[in-house]
Design a protein around this motif. Structure first.
Motif, PDB file in Angstrom:
ATOM      1  N   TYR A   3      -2.976   5.702  -6.503  1.00 32.66           N
ATOM      2  CA  TYR A   3      -3.770   5.943  -5.303  1.00 32.66           C
ATOM      3  C   TYR A   3      -4.955   4.990  -5.161  1.00 32.66           C
ATOM      4  CZ  TYR A   3      -0.947  10.125  -5.095  1.00 32.66           C
ATOM      5  OH  TYR A   3       0.108  10.988  -5.046  1.00 32.66           O
ATOM      6  N   ASN A   4      -5.549   4.582  -6.271  1.00 31.75           N
ATOM      7  CA  ASN A   4      -6.681   3.650  -6.178  1.00 31.75           C
ATOM      8  C   ASN A   4      -6.254   2.330  -5.532  1.00 31.75           C
ATOM      9  OD1 ASN A   4      -8.551   5.393  -7.331  1.00 31.75           O
ATOM     10  ND2 ASN A   4      -8.066   4.715  -9.415  1.00 31.75           N
ATOM     11  N   ALA A  39       0.834  -1.208   0.000  1.00 26.37           N
ATOM     12  CA  ALA A  39       0.000   0.000   0.000  1.00 26.37           C
ATOM     13  C   ALA A  39       0.867   1.256   0.000  1.00 26.37           C
ATOM     14  CB  ALA A  39      -0.932   0.003   1.210  1.00 26.37           C
ATOM     15  N   PHE A  96      -5.845  -2.582   7.012  1.00 30.95           N
ATOM     16  CA  PHE A  96      -6.458  -2.046   8.232  1.00 30.95           C
ATOM     17  C   PHE A  96      -7.561  -2.984   8.741  1.00 30.95           C
ATOM     18  CE2 PHE A  96      -9.598   0.720  10.365  1.00 30.95           C
ATOM     19  CZ  PHE A  96      -8.798   1.179  11.392  1.00 30.95           C
ATOM     20  N   MET A  97      -8.388  -3.492   7.833  1.00 29.55           N
ATOM     21  CA  MET A  97      -9.466  -4.402   8.254  1.00 29.55           C
ATOM     22  C   MET A  97      -8.914  -5.724   8.776  1.00 29.55           C
ATOM     23  SD  MET A  97     -12.605  -3.742   5.604  1.00 29.55           S
ATOM     24  CE  MET A  97     -11.677  -3.819   4.087  1.00 29.55           C
ATOM     25  N   VAL A 142      -5.207   2.835  -1.744  1.00 26.82           N
ATOM     26  CA  VAL A 142      -6.323   2.934  -0.802  1.00 26.82           C
ATOM     27  C   VAL A 142      -6.962   1.571  -0.584  1.00 26.82           C
ATOM     28  CG1 VAL A 142      -8.642   3.901  -0.479  1.00 26.82           C
ATOM     29  CG2 VAL A 142      -6.762   5.375  -1.209  1.00 26.82           C
ATOM     30  N   GLN A 143      -7.096   0.791  -1.644  1.00 29.41           N
ATOM     31  CA  GLN A 143      -7.663  -0.557  -1.508  1.00 29.41           C
ATOM     32  C   GLN A 143      -6.800  -1.434  -0.592  1.00 29.41           C
ATOM     33  OE1 GLN A 143      -8.080  -2.207  -5.418  1.00 29.41           O
ATOM     34  NE2 GLN A 143      -9.691  -0.782  -6.020  1.00 29.41           N
ATOM     35  N   ALA A 177      -4.495  -0.460   1.595  1.00 28.94           N
ATOM     36  CA  ALA A 177      -4.437   0.085   2.953  1.00 28.94           C
ATOM     37  C   ALA A 177      -5.714  -0.243   3.725  1.00 28.94           C
ATOM     38  CB  ALA A 177      -4.203   1.593   2.907  1.00 28.94           C
ATOM     39  N   ALA A 178      -6.855  -0.134   3.065  1.00 29.87           N
ATOM     40  CA  ALA A 178      -8.122  -0.458   3.732  1.00 29.87           C
ATOM     41  C   ALA A 178      -8.177  -1.937   4.110  1.00 29.87           C
ATOM     42  CB  ALA A 178      -9.297  -0.098   2.827  1.00 29.87           C
ATOM     43  N   LYS A 179      -7.721  -2.797   3.206  1.00 26.48           N
ATOM     44  CA  LYS A 179      -7.736  -4.235   3.506  1.00 26.48           C
ATOM     45  C   LYS A 179      -6.762  -4.568   4.630  1.00 26.48           C
ATOM     46  CE  LYS A 179      -7.782  -8.772   1.416  1.00 26.48           C
ATOM     47  NZ  LYS A 179      -7.685  -9.559   0.192  1.00 26.48           N
ATOM     48  N   SER A 230      -5.968  -6.094  10.207  1.00 25.83           N
ATOM     49  CA  SER A 230      -5.410  -5.772  11.529  1.00 25.83           C
ATOM     50  C   SER A 230      -6.512  -5.670  12.576  1.00 25.83           C
ATOM     51  CB  SER A 230      -4.632  -4.456  11.462  1.00 25.83           C
ATOM     52  OG  SER A 230      -3.567  -4.557  10.570  1.00 25.83           O
TER      53      SER A 230
END
Length: 141
Positions: free
Chosen positions: A105-106, A96, A116-117, A109-110, A112-114, A119
């Motif tokens: 960036y697309n 990420a 984060f989820m 963000v995908q 990084a969000a995954k 974690s």
């Protein structure tokens, strides 16, 4: 599959060394990490979402950690911290950040969000297991 299990065992035991756990618990730390990774891989291969698979694996890691903590009269954190190491999405977080640097960036963000989820699902699995333990251990009133 065998290579992944061996690698997850070594990684968990090595992090046990880094975290300065008692030497007599290194084998168990490696075993906990290996079993957590086995649950994760088995669920992902059966078409379960990676976030749900991580939640289940973290729950399982905490259950095994609690058993080992009682058996070896050692704090549960010795086993649970080493056990979740294979589940941590470090590679995904790295990808990420690399995508951010490369101006994609697309994808960044995908990823990084995954990460984060995943974690968050590790934390939720640890907490959920502890809550379930407290509910079953609760004295009858």
């Amino acid at each position: 599959m065998i290579a992944q299990l061996v690698t997850s065992y070594i990684a968990s035991a090595a992090f046990g060394i880094i975290f300065n756990v008692p030497r007599n618990t290194l084998i168990q730390c490696g075993f906990v990490g290996m079993m957590g990774w086995l649950v994760y891989v088995a669920l992902v291969r059966s078409d379960t979402n990676a976030i749900v698979a991580t939640l289940a694996a973290a729950f399982f890691v905490t259950v095994i950690s609690r058993v080992f903590a009682r058996l070896y009269k050692t704090p549960i954190i010795v086993f649970s911290v080493a056990g979740i190491i294979p589940l941590v999405p470090g590679g995904m977080a790295y990808d990420a950040m690399r995508s951010f640097v490369e101006n994609d960036y697309n994808l960044a963000v995908q990823l990084a969000a995954k990460a984060f989820m995943i974690s968050g699902s590790i934390a939720a699995g640890l907490i959920f297991s502890e809550v379930m333990n407290q509910l079953f251990k609760r004295p009858k009133v």
